[in-house]
Design an enzyme around this catalytic site. Sequence first.
Site, PDB file in Angstrom:
ATOM      1  N   THR A   1     -12.270   5.892  14.844  1.00 35.09           N
ATOM      2  CA  THR A   1     -11.023   5.786  15.599  1.00 35.09           C
ATOM      3  C   THR A   1     -11.334   6.063  17.060  1.00 35.09           C
ATOM      4  O   THR A   1     -11.910   7.107  17.389  1.00 35.09           O
ATOM      5  CB  THR A   1      -9.978   6.788  15.092  1.00 35.09           C
ATOM      6  OG1 THR A   1      -9.822   6.625  13.680  1.00 35.09           O
ATOM      7  CG2 THR A   1      -8.634   6.563  15.764  1.00 35.09           C
TER       8      THR A   1
ATOM      9  N   LYS B   1     -17.860   9.875   8.658  1.00 32.23           N
ATOM     10  CA  LYS B   1     -16.408   9.691   8.586  1.00 32.23           C
ATOM     11  C   LYS B   1     -16.125   8.650   7.507  1.00 32.23           C
ATOM     12  O   LYS B   1     -15.815   7.492   7.781  1.00 32.23           O
ATOM     13  CB  LYS B   1     -15.845   9.263   9.945  1.00 32.23           C
ATOM     14  CG  LYS B   1     -14.361   9.531  10.081  1.00 32.23           C
ATOM     15  CD  LYS B   1     -13.919   9.478  11.527  1.00 32.23           C
ATOM     16  CE  LYS B   1     -12.479   9.939  11.675  1.00 32.23           C
ATOM     17  NZ  LYS B   1     -12.043   9.928  13.076  1.00 32.23           N
TER      18      LYS B   1
ATOM     19  N   GLU C   1     -14.500  22.960  11.314  1.00 32.54           N
ATOM     20  CA  GLU C   1     -13.757  22.066  12.197  1.00 32.54           C
ATOM     21  C   GLU C   1     -12.273  22.391  12.061  1.00 32.54           C
ATOM     22  O   GLU C   1     -11.905  23.426  11.489  1.00 32.54           O
ATOM     23  CB  GLU C   1     -14.020  20.604  11.808  1.00 32.54           C
ATOM     24  CG  GLU C   1     -13.660  20.278  10.359  1.00 32.54           C
ATOM     25  CD  GLU C   1     -14.267  18.975   9.854  1.00 32.54           C
ATOM     26  OE1 GLU C   1     -15.066  18.358  10.591  1.00 32.54           O
ATOM     27  OE2 GLU C   1     -13.934  18.582   8.720  1.00 32.54           O
TER      28      GLU C   1
END
Length: 265
Positions: A29, A141, A174
Site C-alpha cells: 500500500t 506483507k 509493531e
Amino acid sequence: MQTIITASETSNISTRDRGLNYGDGFFTTAMVTDGQVEHWAYHKARLIECAQRLGFPALEFNALESHITQLIASHPQAVLKVVITRGEGGRGYAPPSECNLNIIVSVLAYPDHYNSLTDSGISLAISPIKLAVQPHLAGLKTLNRLEQVLIKNALQTQHSDDALVLDYNNNVIETSAANIFAIKNNKVFSPRLDECGIKGVFLQSLCDKLAVEFKTVSVDDLTQADAVFLCNSLMKIVPVKSLDEHYFDIVHSQSLLNELLAKEA
C-alpha cells in the site's frame, strides 16, 4: 503469466482464486502524490521479496508499472494498493506447477485524518492479541492478516487510537498497522522483525536517513525512551503521545527527531 485487474465494482475474481481461499498472496500500500508513487523502489523491492520467498514466479513489472502510471496520473493525493495472488489451480494447499497470477490494482481516497496526526499524536494501548512467531513469513506483507483483524476488533474496547502489539515472548513488534521506533540518548532503535511482524517500506526508507538499531524491545524500553514514533507509508512519521498511562511530550519528541534528521542530512 500474470493478469492485471483494476479494482472496481465490476471486477470479477474467481471463487477458486488461491488468495481468497488460502490467503496465498501478498500486497503493498503506497502513497500517491501529484501522480507519482512515493518510495516506489521500496514497494517494488517488497513485491519482489514476497514473490521470491513465497515461491511465486517473477513479476513482470513493465506492464504493471505502465498500468499504475495511467491509473494515478490525475491524482494529486491518493492511496495505491497492489494485491498479488497466485491465481487458481493446484490440489488443495499445494500450488499449481504453472501460475497465472492475479494482480489487483486499486486507487483509493487518502484518509484525511492522517494529515492532523503529526500535530495531535497517537495514543497506544497494549493489545491483548499477540503475534505468533513464524520466521518464514516474518517481514512479509502477506494476505494472511487475521491477527491484525483480531487486534483491530479488540481495539474497539480499548479507548486508544492504536494498539501496541507484542509477540508471545512479550517483545514489542509493531502496532496494528505501523512500525514503531524510539529515541533514547539521541540514538534510534526499533524492534527486530526476524520472527514476526511486517518490515514497513517507510521504516526502510527512514534507515537511509538515520542510523537505526534493530533489537529486542520491551514495553519498558519504550516507556523509558525520550520519544516514540509510529511510521508507515500513509501516515509517514507520527509521535506517540501516550502508552497506557505513560505520557510523552510530543513537541519535545518532534524536536529530538528533527535534530537527528538535521545531523544526518
